[in-house]
Design a protein around this motif. Structure first.
Motif, short mmCIF file in Angstrom:
data_model
loop_
_atom_site.label_atom_id
_atom_site.label_comp_id
_atom_site.label_asym_id
_atom_site.label_seq_id
_atom_site.Cartn_x
_atom_site.Cartn_y
_atom_site.Cartn_z
N ASN A 44 2.68 -5.94 -6.45
CA ASN A 44 2.03 -4.76 -6.99
C ASN A 44 1.81 -3.72 -5.90
OD1 ASN A 44 1.17 -5.55 -9.91
ND2 ASN A 44 0.54 -7.31 -8.67
N SER A 45 1.59 -2.48 -6.30
CA SER A 45 1.33 -1.42 -5.32
C SER A 45 -0.04 -0.80 -5.56
CB SER A 45 2.41 -0.34 -5.35
OG SER A 45 2.54 0.25 -6.63
N ILE A 46 -0.72 -0.47 -4.46
CA ILE A 46 -1.98 0.26 -4.49
C ILE A 46 -1.70 1.70 -4.06
CG2 ILE A 46 -4.29 0.45 -3.49
CD1 ILE A 46 -4.26 -2.49 -2.97
N HIS A 47 -2.38 2.65 -4.71
CA HIS A 47 -2.14 4.06 -4.43
C HIS A 47 -3.45 4.75 -4.05
CE1 HIS A 47 2.04 3.98 -5.95
NE2 HIS A 47 1.56 2.92 -6.57
N PRO A 48 -3.84 4.63 -2.76
CA PRO A 48 -5.08 5.27 -2.32
C PRO A 48 -4.98 6.79 -2.37
CG PRO A 48 -4.34 3.58 -0.77
CD PRO A 48 -3.22 3.85 -1.69
N LYS A 108 6.49 6.74 0.45
CA LYS A 108 5.53 6.14 -0.48
C LYS A 108 6.11 6.03 -1.89
CE LYS A 108 2.27 5.36 2.51
NZ LYS A 108 1.86 3.98 2.85
N PHE A 109 6.96 6.97 -2.30
CA PHE A 109 7.70 6.80 -3.55
C PHE A 109 8.63 5.60 -3.45
CE2 PHE A 109 6.29 10.77 -5.33
CZ PHE A 109 6.59 10.71 -6.69
N ALA A 110 9.25 5.42 -2.30
CA ALA A 110 10.15 4.28 -2.10
C ALA A 110 9.41 2.96 -2.23
CB ALA A 110 10.82 4.37 -0.73
N ILE A 111 8.21 2.89 -1.67
CA ILE A 111 7.40 1.67 -1.78
C ILE A 111 7.11 1.37 -3.25
CG2 ILE A 111 5.12 0.68 -1.34
CD1 ILE A 111 5.20 2.12 1.39
N ARG A 112 6.77 2.39 -4.00
CA ARG A 112 6.50 2.23 -5.44
C ARG A 112 7.72 1.64 -6.15
NH1 ARG A 112 5.88 7.50 -9.23
NH2 ARG A 112 5.35 6.51 -11.24
N VAL A 161 0.85 -1.19 0.00
CA VAL A 161 0.00 0.00 0.00
C VAL A 161 0.89 1.24 0.00
CG1 VAL A 161 -1.82 1.27 1.17
CG2 VAL A 161 -1.85 -1.24 1.19
N SER A 162 0.93 1.90 -1.14
CA SER A 162 1.63 3.18 -1.27
C SER A 162 0.61 4.29 -1.08
CB SER A 162 2.33 3.24 -2.64
OG SER A 162 3.00 4.49 -2.81
N SER A 163 0.51 5.22 -2.01
CA SER A 163 -0.39 6.36 -1.88
C SER A 163 -0.36 7.14 -3.18
CB SER A 163 0.07 7.26 -0.72
OG SER A 163 -0.66 8.47 -0.69
N VAL A 164 -1.32 8.05 -3.36
CA VAL A 164 -1.17 9.00 -4.46
C VAL A 164 0.06 9.86 -4.23
CG1 VAL A 164 -3.58 9.09 -5.17
CG2 VAL A 164 -2.80 10.59 -3.34
N GLU A 165 0.49 9.98 -2.97
CA GLU A 165 1.75 10.69 -2.69
C GLU A 165 2.97 9.84 -3.05
OE1 GLU A 165 -0.97 11.46 -0.26
OE2 GLU A 165 -1.00 13.11 -1.71
N PHE A 207 -1.59 0.73 -8.95
CA PHE A 207 -3.03 0.77 -9.13
C PHE A 207 -3.63 1.89 -8.28
CE2 PHE A 207 -1.61 -3.35 -10.37
CZ PHE A 207 -2.46 -3.75 -11.40
N PRO A 208 -3.87 3.07 -8.88
CA PRO A 208 -4.50 4.16 -8.12
C PRO A 208 -5.95 3.84 -7.79
CG PRO A 208 -3.40 4.99 -10.11
CD PRO A 208 -3.50 3.49 -10.24
N VAL A 209 -6.35 4.16 -6.56
CA VAL A 209 -7.75 4.10 -6.13
C VAL A 209 -8.00 5.46 -5.48
CG1 VAL A 209 -9.48 2.77 -4.87
CG2 VAL A 209 -7.40 1.63 -5.67
N ASP A 210 -8.28 6.45 -6.32
CA ASP A 210 -8.14 7.84 -5.87
C ASP A 210 -9.24 8.79 -6.30
OD1 ASP A 210 -7.62 8.13 -8.55
OD2 ASP A 210 -5.59 8.93 -8.32
N GLY A 211 -10.33 8.26 -6.85
CA GLY A 211 -11.42 9.14 -7.25
C GLY A 211 -11.08 10.09 -8.38
N GLY A 212 -9.97 9.81 -9.08
CA GLY A 212 -9.55 10.66 -10.19
C GLY A 212 -8.52 11.71 -9.81
N ALA A 213 -7.96 11.63 -8.60
CA ALA A 213 -7.00 12.65 -8.15
C ALA A 213 -5.78 12.75 -9.06
CB ALA A 213 -6.55 12.34 -6.72
#
Length: 252
Positions: free
Chosen positions: A178-182, A156-160, A137-141, A238-244
């Motif tokens: 894989n990474s998820i980007h909430p 979070k960039f490091a996780i990516r 679990v990463s982030s949009v950040e 995989f972004p899950v971000d509402g379009g951010a």
């Protein structure tokens, strides 16, 4: 039969929020789950509510010895280890010039080092099981920057990046990574980091979907990446971000 029937998962930071939602979804999908966290009372309550399909173990993700112990217990209790969800994380708000080294290192140690230790700890049991799936679990950040979160963004960039390296190294062992980007997810983490209730509406109205995300929506993506429906996905983000992340700073 659920999509995760027969699989065994270990989820970090699973006592509440996104991690708890993932634990519930995985059990609903037929998996057996080792719930881990440092918040023991909530973690034990969740595992008890999930019944025989779940167990609880205290895990400080920065502690190498605790990783070894929880992986060993998971394999001993459930027979294998097929899925790891590296969800545990910290968020700290401060301008760069006012970010103390201790705060920076604390965030990096949990978010980045914890993910590294988790991935490394499961290679052997997943290899023995004939393969597996690691969901970080990463982030949009982890895809773009945001003011006031230099430590969080760095981690979070490091996780990516680590996700992609691990995918390349572990693919021939049958292990997908894989990474998820909430994006803006309605959990306690942001409110706690800011010290109370936060009015997120100015940011929410800028999203394509005009709402915050739910922990269950992150859990759904984690379940997809954990199951065989994503069998040809590795090294992906995989972004899950509402379009951010569909826009840029010049959006009106």
């Amino acid at each position: 039969m659920g999509r995760l029937s027969g699989k065994v998962a270990l989820i970090t930071g699973a006592a509440r929020g996104q991690g708890a939602a993932a634990a519930r979804r995985f059990v609903d999908e037929g998996a057996r789950v080792m719930v881990t966290d440092v918040t023991d009372d909530e973690g034990k309550d969740l595992a008890a509510a999930l019944g025989d399909a779940a167990g609880y173990e205290h895990l400080d993700v920065t502690d190498e010895a605790q990783w070894s112990a929880v992986v060993a217990r998971t394999v001993a209790e459930f027979g294998s280890l097929d899925v790891l969800v590296n969800n545990a994380g910290l968020l700290h708000f401060a301008e760069l010039e006012h970010t103390a080294l201790a705060d920076y290192e604390r965030v990096v140690r949990v978010n980045q080092t914890g993910t590294f230790l988790g991935m490394r700890s499961v290679v052997e049991p997943m290899t023995a099981a004939g393969g597996g799936s690691i969901v970080n679990v990463s982030s949009v950040e982890g895809l773009a920057g945001m003011p006031l979160v230099s430590a969080y963004t760095a981690s979070k960039f490091a996780i990516r990046g680590m996700t992609k390296v691990a995918a390349l190294e572990l693919g021939d062992k049958g292990i997908r990574v894989n990474s998820i980007h909430p994006g803006m997810i309605d959990t306690d983490m942001v409110r706690t980091a800011l010290g109370g209730d936060v009015d997120a509406s100015p940011a929410v109205v800028r999203l394509a979907l005009k709402r915050m995300g739910r922990p269950e929506e992150i859990a759904a993506m984690a379940a997809f990446l954990a199951c065989d429906d994503s069998s040809y996905c590795t090294g992906g983000e995989f972004p899950v971000d509402g379009g951010a992340t569909a826009t840029h700073a010049l959006r009106l």
